[in-house]
Write an enzyme that holds these catalytic residues in place. Structure first.
Site, mmCIF file in Angstrom:
data_model
loop_
_atom_site.group_PDB
_atom_site.id
_atom_site.type_symbol
_atom_site.label_atom_id
_atom_site.label_comp_id
_atom_site.label_asym_id
_atom_site.label_seq_id
_atom_site.Cartn_x
_atom_site.Cartn_y
_atom_site.Cartn_z
ATOM 1 N N GLY A 40 0.825 -1.200 0.000
ATOM 2 C CA GLY A 40 0.000 0.000 0.000
ATOM 3 C C GLY A 40 0.859 1.249 0.000
ATOM 4 C CG LEU A 43 -1.941 10.168 3.194
ATOM 5 C CD1 LEU A 43 -2.996 11.041 3.854
ATOM 6 C CD2 LEU A 43 -0.705 10.993 2.870
ATOM 7 C CG HIS A 266 -19.126 11.849 5.098
ATOM 8 N ND1 HIS A 266 -19.827 13.013 4.952
ATOM 9 C CD2 HIS A 266 -17.861 12.216 5.420
ATOM 10 C CE1 HIS A 266 -19.017 14.037 5.176
ATOM 11 N NE2 HIS A 266 -17.823 13.581 5.461
ATOM 12 N NE ARG A 330 -16.919 12.768 8.712
ATOM 13 C CZ ARG A 330 -15.772 12.582 8.103
ATOM 14 N NH1 ARG A 330 -15.341 11.352 7.896
ATOM 15 N NH2 ARG A 330 -15.046 13.594 7.698
HETATM 16 C C1 LIG Z 1 -13.662 11.219 -0.677
HETATM 17 C C2 LIG Z 1 -12.944 11.046 0.617
HETATM 18 C C3 LIG Z 1 -12.493 12.155 1.313
HETATM 19 C C4 LIG Z 1 -11.822 12.006 2.521
HETATM 20 N N1 LIG Z 1 -11.406 13.119 3.190
HETATM 21 C C5 LIG Z 1 -10.739 12.974 4.354
HETATM 22 C C6 LIG Z 1 -10.273 14.112 5.065
HETATM 23 O O1 LIG Z 1 -10.455 15.237 4.648
HETATM 24 N N2 LIG Z 1 -9.612 13.896 6.219
HETATM 25 C C7 LIG Z 1 -9.367 12.666 6.725
HETATM 26 O O2 LIG Z 1 -8.740 12.542 7.774
HETATM 27 N N3 LIG Z 1 -9.786 11.569 6.050
HETATM 28 C C8 LIG Z 1 -10.457 11.693 4.892
HETATM 29 N N4 LIG Z 1 -10.886 10.573 4.231
HETATM 30 C C9 LIG Z 1 -10.448 9.253 4.692
HETATM 31 C C10 LIG Z 1 -8.997 9.007 4.266
HETATM 32 O O3 LIG Z 1 -8.791 9.532 2.984
HETATM 33 C C11 LIG Z 1 -8.621 7.536 4.257
HETATM 34 O O4 LIG Z 1 -9.055 6.906 5.412
HETATM 35 C C12 LIG Z 1 -7.108 7.406 4.182
HETATM 36 O O5 LIG Z 1 -6.578 8.186 3.141
HETATM 37 C C13 LIG Z 1 -6.687 5.953 4.027
HETATM 38 O O6 LIG Z 1 -5.298 5.927 3.866
HETATM 39 P P1 LIG Z 1 -4.539 4.551 3.823
HETATM 40 O O7 LIG Z 1 -3.103 4.870 3.580
HETATM 41 O O8 LIG Z 1 -4.858 3.770 5.036
HETATM 42 O O9 LIG Z 1 -5.157 3.759 2.593
HETATM 43 P P2 LIG Z 1 -5.342 4.152 1.044
HETATM 44 O O10 LIG Z 1 -5.024 5.555 0.748
HETATM 45 O O11 LIG Z 1 -6.681 3.616 0.662
HETATM 46 O O12 LIG Z 1 -4.227 3.303 0.323
HETATM 47 C C14 LIG Z 1 -4.346 1.921 0.143
HETATM 48 C C15 LIG Z 1 -3.174 1.435 -0.655
HETATM 49 O O13 LIG Z 1 -3.160 0.030 -0.642
HETATM 50 C C16 LIG Z 1 -2.997 -0.469 -1.962
HETATM 51 N N5 LIG Z 1 -3.653 -1.771 -1.968
HETATM 52 C C17 LIG Z 1 -4.906 -2.098 -1.535
HETATM 53 N N6 LIG Z 1 -5.086 -3.419 -1.623
HETATM 54 C C18 LIG Z 1 -3.945 -3.943 -2.124
HETATM 55 C C19 LIG Z 1 -3.526 -5.241 -2.445
HETATM 56 N N7 LIG Z 1 -4.298 -6.315 -2.247
HETATM 57 N N8 LIG Z 1 -2.283 -5.393 -2.976
HETATM 58 C C20 LIG Z 1 -1.465 -4.332 -3.172
HETATM 59 N N9 LIG Z 1 -1.807 -3.081 -2.853
HETATM 60 C C21 LIG Z 1 -3.033 -2.892 -2.343
HETATM 61 C C22 LIG Z 1 -3.602 0.568 -2.866
HETATM 62 O O14 LIG Z 1 -3.060 0.471 -4.149
HETATM 63 C C23 LIG Z 1 -3.169 1.844 -2.126
HETATM 64 O O15 LIG Z 1 -1.850 2.151 -2.518
HETATM 65 C C24 LIG Z 1 -11.590 10.719 3.034
HETATM 66 C C25 LIG Z 1 -12.046 9.605 2.355
HETATM 67 C C26 LIG Z 1 -12.738 9.770 1.160
HETATM 68 C C27 LIG Z 1 -13.294 8.566 0.491
#
Ligand SMILES: Cc1cc2nc3c(=O)[nH]c(=O)nc-3n(C[C@H](O)[C@H](O)[C@H](O)COP(=O)(O)OP(=O)(O)OC[C@H]3O[C@@H](n4cnc5c(N)ncnc54)[C@H](O)[C@@H]3O)c2cc1C
Length: 637
Positions: A40, A43, A266, A330
């Protein structure tokens, strides 16, 4: 299974410092002897990969997309919380901690949440140093705005593109390490299995999404940062590729799944407008700083908003929750919108919408000020709906947005499998039964920049490793299983598309495991999911070939996992006979229709343990001990 959260002893505010001191260290020269797999690049994953490589570990980083930058984190709009207290309006680490625990309806672990609040300030410093262009006040200090569940302003933002800017910062740090050779980047790879050797997570099996080749990758630890599973509902605000596959496959190897039924709906999304719509669009919570939510007072009133006089409007959130008004959390805002629509006060063609109105704010502050704050969001709304929100109120309705559940992790962010760490939305750790806005970005970056760099060292220094190579039989077994599954999906040659199954699953989940749940509904959903799953394997049609770029095949694998995982969500919802946060069982509500917890019986995190295909999983419970906050009925009045 005995769950050990490994919460350090001592006063809350000193736990993390003390723990960091007590954790074993890997000396700098030895770090290069360890290989770490990070799955992944959102962030959580990008920040973890960059930080671990910066420390000297060899990192292999995987993502589904063609570029790490396409992770779903890029979509985040509104902002990221931190307890800097720049506006001088009463914030502190303690208050951020308290708001988060209360916001999660007292179903999160105190020690983790406190640490999150502590490191929140470091995140802002780190990101500013990377050049993230946060909004600033006239005097140069970073600007803040308010998000739900807080009575002050602690949300840092970059217009409505905070996730994008933060991800560009983390991505730059990641690419710096790719350039130094400490990170090897594997884009367009999908992790399809976890490989355990001697009880330790020692590798993954991934499909090369371009060539279809099944690859083996070994390491000393595996860090899953694979995001949330909101797409189990088919329609959600999540990016289309968001899935549960990596965490679900890890669950099948012994990683307990924490609180799978805790889903966040949401309140402010663009309403559903058609059967063949593939996703929903979020209108950031930041809009509720200035937008006022209302419906007509009279049921069935179909007049245009401009024709409904002030006296005939019900600003129901302001009326019911005078202290927090439109900025209630929310779960509360969503349930209230649903309640209004259930009373036939919903607006728009479907009656499944409420207004979010900026007329007062525009009159008070001017259109230019509103445009500066939310211009890109207004533009997005207009592009999708064809209506100008400067002139007419937005129409919004709740939609699936975030999943608080995820793999269970201890204080070190390690799952119940040795050496398998889980970060960001993929874990269950900090948000309890409801996440406050702007806290997901905070958690993902806290985990990646400031927690895993310490805790993984403690694990590596304190563990013994045998030499393994990808020739080990555990890799061979895993590859065989993955190949058989791929072949089975392609061989079904049925009559229904993957999307068709997914859409039906999503509807079942939305109707019965969505904003409001009943025991009967959940039981119905369980049997419908079982039937749908059986039909899927008989009747799904997956076109294309195995050794090719085949997005239908990718989707099919993910939907197959959703079809199993959905049942786990249902079981979890049925087991939790209370209401809390996003889990609202209609049988448990206060006289004012708020979620009614049962602390005597359910003050725990549920950690589900896989026991074999076709068998019910075992429910393990981690008791949640609150020594620093008082358990109360959540009130935002
Ligand atoms: C429209 C929207 C707006 C948002 N706004 C906010 C905000 O303003 N503030 C806030 O705090 N939160 C916000 N959120 C929530 C927040 O964006 C997410 O919870 C957060 O970005 C998740 O980050 P992450 O790194 O955990 O996962 P993600 O950013 O979802 O990254 C997942 C990664 O895993 C990889 N991946 C997944 N499965 C596999 C697999 N099987 N094999 C290989 N790679 C894989 C993907 O390619 C990706 O690189 C928002 C969410 C949405 C939907």
């Amino acid at each position: 299974m005995r769950l050990d959260a490994k919460i350090p002893a001592g006063p809350l505010a000193q736990k993390w410092d003390r723990h960091r001191f007590e954790l074993k260290l890997v000396n700098p020269a030895n770090k290069r002897k360890y290989d770490i797999i990070v799955v992944g690049t959102g962030l959580a994953g990008a920040s973890a990969s960059a930080s671990l490589a910066e420390l000297g570990y060899n990192v292999k980083t995987f993502c589904i997309h063609d570029s790490p930058r396409r992770a779903h984190s890029i979509a985040a709009q509104g902002g990221i919380n931190a307890a800097k207290n720049y506006p001088n309006d009463g914030d502190s680490i303690w208050r951020l901690f308290y708001d988060t625990v209360k916001g999660g309806d007292f179903r999160a672990r105190e020690a983790n949440v406190y640490r999150l609040a502590q490191v929140s300030n470091l995140i802002i410093d780190q990101c500013v140093a990377q050049g993230v262009p946060f909004a600033r006040e006239y005097g140069g200090l970073l600007a803040n705005r308010s998000f739900g569940g807080a009575q002050l302003s602690r949300t840092f933002y970059a217009r409505g593109q905070t996730g994008q800017q933060l991800l560009l910062g983390a991505y730059s740090a990641l690419m710096r390490q790719v350039a130094t050779g400490k990170v090897r980047m594997f884009p367009r790879r999908e992790m399809l299995d976890l490989v355990l050797i001697n009880g330790q997570a020692r590798g993954i099996v991934a499909r090369n999404l371009v060539s279809g080749e099944i690859e083996r990758h070994e390491g000393h630890a595996v860090v899953l940062c694979t995001g949330g599973y909101g797409n189990v509902y088919y329609l959600s605000t999540n990016a289309k590729a968001c899935n549960v596959t990596a965490t679900f496959r890890a669950y099948k190897h012994g990683a307990c799944f924490g609180n799978p039924c805790f889903t966040q709906i949401h309140p402010t999304c663009i309403p559903v407008h058609g059967t063949y719509q593939s996703k929903l669009t979020l209108m950031s919570e930041s809009l509720r700083n200035d937008g006022r939510v209302w419906v007509p007072k009279t049921p069935g009133d179909k007049r245009k908003p401009s024709q409904i006089p002030e006296a005939e409007r019900d600003y129901f959130l302001e009326r019911k929750y005078p202290s927090f008004g439109n900025l209630v959390p929310r779960d509360v805002a969503s349930r209230n919108a649903k309640e209004q629509c259930d009373q036939d006060k919903g607006v728009g063609d479907t009656g499944l919408a409420v207004y979010l109105d900026f007329a007062d704010a525009i009159q008070r502050d001017s259109r230019a000020v509103i445009e500066k704050k939310y211009g890109n969001l207004f533009q997005m709304y207009e592009k999708i709906t064809g209506e100008d929100p400067y002139e007419t109120p937005m129409m919004i309705y709740p939609a699936v947005h975030y999943t608080m559940g995820g793999l269970w992790v201890d204080y070190n962010l390690m799952s119940t499998i040795d050496g398998l760490f889980v970060l960001g939305e993929a874990n269950f750790s900090d948000h309890g039964a409801n996440r406050l806005g702007a806290s997901a970005l905070m958690q993902g970056l806290a985990d990646g920049y400031f927690v895993i760099p310490y805790t993984i060292g403690g694990y590596l220094a304190g563990s013994r490793f045998t030499e393994v190579s990808t020739d080990h039989s555990a890799f061979g077994d895993s590859v065989k299983q993955v190949q058989e599954r791929v072949a089975k999906l392609l061989a079904a040659r049925g009559r229904r598309t993957v999307d068709d199954f997914h859409r039906e699953l999503g509807l079942v989940m939305w109707d019965h495991c969505g904003m409001a749940r009943t025991n009967d509904g959940l039981k119905t959903a369980r049997s419908r999911i079982q039937a749908l799953r059986a039909e899927f394997w008989e009747n799904v049609r997956v076109p294309g070939a195995e050794h090719d770029f085949n997005q239908s095949l990718e989707k099919a694998g993910r939907v197959a996992d959703f079809l199993e995982f959905a049942e786990l969500m249902i079981l979890d919802a049925l087991a939790r006979q209370e209401s809390c946060g996003g889990h609202f069982n209609e049988a448990y509500q206060t006289e004012e229709n708020e979620a009614k917890r049962d602390d005597a019986h359910f003050c725990h995190a549920a950690a589900w343990e896989f026991t074999g295909d076709g068998k019910d999983p075992v429910l393990n419970k981690e008791p949640l001990v609150f020594e620093n906050v008082h358990l109360t009925q959540r009130s935002y009045k």
